[in-house]
Motif scaffolding. Sequence first.
Motif, PDB file in Angstrom:
ATOM      1  N   VAL A 293      -1.331 -10.997  -4.740  1.00 51.77           N
ATOM      2  CA  VAL A 293      -1.972 -11.213  -6.040  1.00 51.77           C
ATOM      3  C   VAL A 293      -1.991  -9.913  -6.847  1.00 51.77           C
ATOM      4  N   LEU A 294      -2.338  -8.813  -6.191  1.00 52.23           N
ATOM      5  CA  LEU A 294      -2.366  -7.515  -6.869  1.00 52.23           C
ATOM      6  C   LEU A 294      -0.982  -7.119  -7.352  1.00 52.23           C
ATOM      7  N   LEU A 295       0.045  -7.433  -6.549  1.00 51.92           N
ATOM      8  CA  LEU A 295       1.407  -7.104  -6.935  1.00 51.92           C
ATOM      9  C   LEU A 295       1.827  -7.875  -8.190  1.00 51.92           C
TER      10      LEU A 295
ATOM     11  N   THR B 288       8.773  -4.361  -0.960  1.00 52.40           N
ATOM     12  CA  THR B 288       7.404  -4.485  -1.484  1.00 52.40           C
ATOM     13  C   THR B 288       6.886  -3.143  -1.970  1.00 52.40           C
ATOM     14  N   ALA B 289       7.166  -2.086  -1.198  1.00 49.02           N
ATOM     15  CA  ALA B 289       6.746  -0.741  -1.600  1.00 49.02           C
ATOM     16  C   ALA B 289       7.433  -0.319  -2.895  1.00 49.02           C
ATOM     17  N   LEU B 290       8.714  -0.667  -3.046  1.00 51.88           N
ATOM     18  CA  LEU B 290       9.442  -0.301  -4.256  1.00 51.88           C
ATOM     19  C   LEU B 290       8.823  -0.962  -5.486  1.00 51.88           C
ATOM     20  N   ILE B 291       8.492  -2.242  -5.365  1.00 48.46           N
ATOM     21  CA  ILE B 291       7.900  -2.951  -6.502  1.00 48.46           C
ATOM     22  C   ILE B 291       6.530  -2.381  -6.847  1.00 48.46           C
ATOM     23  N   SER B 292       5.699  -2.170  -5.833  1.00 49.51           N
ATOM     24  CA  SER B 292       4.355  -1.656  -6.112  1.00 49.51           C
ATOM     25  C   SER B 292       4.414  -0.221  -6.625  1.00 49.51           C
ATOM     26  N   HIS B 293       5.426   0.537  -6.187  1.00 45.23           N
ATOM     27  CA  HIS B 293       5.595   1.899  -6.720  1.00 45.23           C
ATOM     28  C   HIS B 293       5.896   1.864  -8.212  1.00 45.23           C
ATOM     29  N   PHE B 294       6.797   0.973  -8.626  1.00 41.44           N
ATOM     30  CA  PHE B 294       7.128   0.885 -10.044  1.00 41.44           C
ATOM     31  C   PHE B 294       5.937   0.386 -10.859  1.00 41.44           C
ATOM     32  N   VAL B 295       5.129  -0.481 -10.279  1.00 40.20           N
ATOM     33  CA  VAL B 295       3.905  -0.911 -10.967  1.00 40.20           C
ATOM     34  C   VAL B 295       2.976   0.270 -11.164  1.00 40.20           C
ATOM     35  N   LYS B 296       2.779   1.050 -10.099  1.00 37.96           N
ATOM     36  CA  LYS B 296       1.903   2.222 -10.183  1.00 37.96           C
ATOM     37  C   LYS B 296       2.436   3.229 -11.194  1.00 37.96           C
ATOM     38  N   ALA B 297       3.742   3.546 -11.100  1.00 38.93           N
ATOM     39  CA  ALA B 297       4.330   4.540 -11.997  1.00 38.93           C
ATOM     40  C   ALA B 297       4.291   4.068 -13.445  1.00 38.93           C
ATOM     41  N   GLY B 298       4.582   2.788 -13.672  1.00 41.87           N
ATOM     42  CA  GLY B 298       4.553   2.251 -15.019  1.00 41.87           C
ATOM     43  C   GLY B 298       3.163   2.255 -15.609  1.00 41.87           C
TER      44      GLY B 298
ATOM     45  N   ALA C 256       0.816  -1.203   0.000  1.00 38.90           N
ATOM     46  CA  ALA C 256       0.000   0.000   0.000  1.00 38.90           C
ATOM     47  C   ALA C 256       0.857   1.263   0.000  1.00 38.90           C
ATOM     48  N   SER C 257       2.001   1.236   0.674  1.00 38.21           N
ATOM     49  CA  SER C 257       2.890   2.400   0.710  1.00 38.21           C
ATOM     50  C   SER C 257       3.437   2.715  -0.672  1.00 38.21           C
ATOM     51  N   GLY C 258       3.654   1.697  -1.486  1.00 34.84           N
ATOM     52  CA  GLY C 258       4.125   1.924  -2.839  1.00 34.84           C
ATOM     53  C   GLY C 258       3.094   2.602  -3.717  1.00 34.84           C
TER      54      GLY C 258
END
Length: 205
Positions: free
Chosen positions: A163-165, A108-118, A13-15
Motif C-alpha cells: 500500500v505504501l509503495l 521492490t527496492a528500486l521502485i521504493s528508492h525512486f519514490v523516496k528520491a522523487g 524498506a531497503s529502497g
Amino acid sequence: MSVLPLVFTSGWASGVNAYAVVLLLGVFGATGLTDEVPASLQRTDVLVVAGALFLCEAVADKIPYVDSAWDAAHTVIRPVAGAVVGALLAGQSGSLSDLTAGAVGGSTALISHFVKAGTRMAINTSPEPFSNIVMSTAEDLGVGTLVTFAIFYPEVAAVIAGVLLLLGLVIVLFLAHRIRRFMRRRARRREEKRLAGAGLGPPPG
C-alpha cells in the motif's frame, strides 16, 4: 511458511534505508528473535558497518539537497541491497529460490528508492529545511516499525508495504511538476558554477 512476504517488505524498506534493514535484521537474528535471518547478516563486522552507515544516512538524509545527492549515490546500492537481503533470506528459509527472492527484493527496492528520491526532489523545492527533517524521521520510523512488524506478522507487513509503495507512486506522479522544477534549478546552479569558474580564469591573450 513462505519467506516471500518478508522478502517483499525488506525490499521496500531497503529502497528507503538499506542500512537500517541490514542492521535491524542482523540484530533480530543475533538476539534470537527470529531464525529467518542468515548468519551472514548477524556477523559483528556487518552490524558495525551497517550501524555506522545508518548514522551517516540519518544525518545526510535530513539536509536539503544533500539528501538528494545521497539518494543519487544510492540508486544502485539500495536495489542491490534489497536483492542480496532477499536472496539471503530465501537461502535461509529454503521455501523460495534465491533468484526469485533476489528479483523481488531488488525490484521492490528500486521502485521504493525512486519514490523516496522523487519525493525528496519535490520537498527540496521548498525553501525551509524542516520538511526534510520531518520526512526523514518518518521514513526511519516507518522502516524500523515495518521491518520489526514483518518479523512477527510478515503477511500483514507485506500488505502495508504494498500500500505504501502504491501510495508513494501516486504522490510522486502528483508532484512530478515540482520534481521537474527541482531538476531545472539544479541544472541552472551547475551552469552558474561552471560560468563562474570560467570567469576566474586568466583573460584571453
